[in-house]
Design an enzyme around this catalytic site. Structure first.
Site, PDB file in Angstrom:
ATOM      1  N   LYS A  69      -0.277  11.545   5.529  1.00 32.61           N
ATOM      2  CA  LYS A  69       0.028  10.457   6.456  1.00 32.61           C
ATOM      3  C   LYS A  69       0.613   9.255   5.719  1.00 32.61           C
ATOM      4  O   LYS A  69       1.602   8.648   6.156  1.00 32.61           O
ATOM      5  CB  LYS A  69      -1.245  10.075   7.207  1.00 32.61           C
ATOM      6  CG  LYS A  69      -1.093   8.949   8.228  1.00 32.61           C
ATOM      7  CD  LYS A  69      -1.520   7.596   7.698  1.00 32.61           C
ATOM      8  CE  LYS A  69      -2.994   7.513   7.383  1.00 32.61           C
ATOM      9  NZ  LYS A  69      -3.416   6.151   6.955  1.00 32.61           N
TER      10      LYS A  69
ATOM     11  N   LYS B 100       0.836  -1.207   0.000  1.00 32.48           N
ATOM     12  CA  LYS B 100       0.000   0.000   0.000  1.00 32.48           C
ATOM     13  C   LYS B 100       0.868   1.255   0.000  1.00 32.48           C
ATOM     14  O   LYS B 100       0.537   2.255  -0.649  1.00 32.48           O
ATOM     15  CB  LYS B 100      -0.927   0.003   1.217  1.00 32.48           C
ATOM     16  CG  LYS B 100      -1.848   1.225   1.302  1.00 32.48           C
ATOM     17  CD  LYS B 100      -2.770   1.355   0.090  1.00 32.48           C
ATOM     18  CE  LYS B 100      -3.599   2.638   0.123  1.00 32.48           C
ATOM     19  NZ  LYS B 100      -4.648   2.632   1.142  1.00 32.48           N
TER      20      LYS B 100
END
Length: 293
Positions: A235, A167
């Site tokens: 983030k 990811k």
């Protein structure tokens, strides 16, 4: 089977609804009353606490903002989870967070998968997410029935944490491509070429991509309602840099894109779509940008 779903947010709510449509009994919790109401109207069992969600379920799914939330849930409630329960974290966290959660859950006999997703709100709503899975492959086989209702592509990546590494790679590609689409759009505009016409032409060549298809028009039309917030992408870029540091891997482009997202958030656009990165490119290029535009 009963699924306990923690995190009925922008992505989590449509995912939980897809599980209901697939015939599962789903318990859920959200701090936002409107989301709880929509979940209940879809047939879900609305719980008043995380602890209530986790009790007497066969599968736990978490879809929360970051790894610290996942590990806080695990630390607080692991002794409330029935041994042999399957715990699937579908949030985007760091590989280290995934490994920490897996270790804690193993102490109480609970299997863990890190299974972050890509595909955005559309993929969550349509059940067509791409799911990248880390953990024991035998555990994934137990989870396939649940995951098949959420994603079109379910790929085993390796041990715990491998899904999150994948990811991170996904997010650095998305972030870098967003930045380049923004630069191309500004370049076209300042050069007197219609960006909409030019980007349409580019879609047919090697520069064509799903990001160009979806995010180019958003940038041109100034549509920044979040399908994925810029603050969340910041983030994720932080996670990508941390993964690179752990692997002793140079990520110079990722570092530059991280700084651009830092600027996006510092300028007050953290809650807008990540395509708002164009506003920083515009500012650097001498184009005045409205903070709320």
């Amino acid at each position: 089977m009963t699924v306990g779903f923690v995190g009925i947010g922008t992505m989590g709510l449509p995912m939980a609804i897809n599980l209901l449509r697939g015939g599962y009994s789903v318990k859920g919790y959200s701090r936002v009353p409107e989301r709880s109401e929509r979940f209940g109207e879809a047939g879900g069992t609305v719980c008043s606490s995380v602890e209530e969600v986790l009790s007497d379920v066969d599968v736990v799914i978490t879809m929360v903002p970051n790894g610290s939330v996942v590990n806080d849930i695990v630390t607080r409630y692991k002794h409330r989870i029935t041994p042999s329960t399957l715990f699937i974290d579908m949030s985007t966290t760091s590989p280290a967070d995934a490994r920490a959660a897996a270790e804690q859950l193993a102490e109480v006999g609970v299997d863990f998968l890190d299974a972050p997703v890509s595909g955005g709100l559309a993929g969550a709503s349509e059940g067509t997410l791409s799911i990248m899975v880390g953990g024991h492959e035998s555990v994934l086989e137990k989870a396939r029935g649940v995951l098949a209702l959420l994603g079109r592509s379910i790929t085993y990546m390796g041990p715990v944490g491998s899904g999150q590494v994948t990811k991170a790679a996904n997010q650095l590609i998305v972030g870098g491509t967003l930045a380049l689409v923004a630069e191309a759009t500004v370049l076209l505009k300042k050069s007197g070429v219609d960006p909409a016409t030019a980007l349409s032409a580019l879609r047919g060549g090697l520069a064509g991509s799903r990001i160009l298809d979806l995010k180019g028009p958003q940038m041109i039309e100034r549509e920044f309602a979040p399908t994925f917030a810029a603050g969340l992408h910041l983030k994720d870029m932080d996670i990508a840099m941390a993964v690179g540091h752990e692997a002793q891997c140079a990520l110079p482009v990722t570092a530059c894109v991280l700084q651009l997202f830092e600027a996006v958030c510092a300028c007050g656009f953290a809650e807008q779509d990540h395509s708002a990165i164009i506003k920083i490119i515009e500012t650097l290029s001498g184009i005045e940008v409205e903070r709320r535009n």
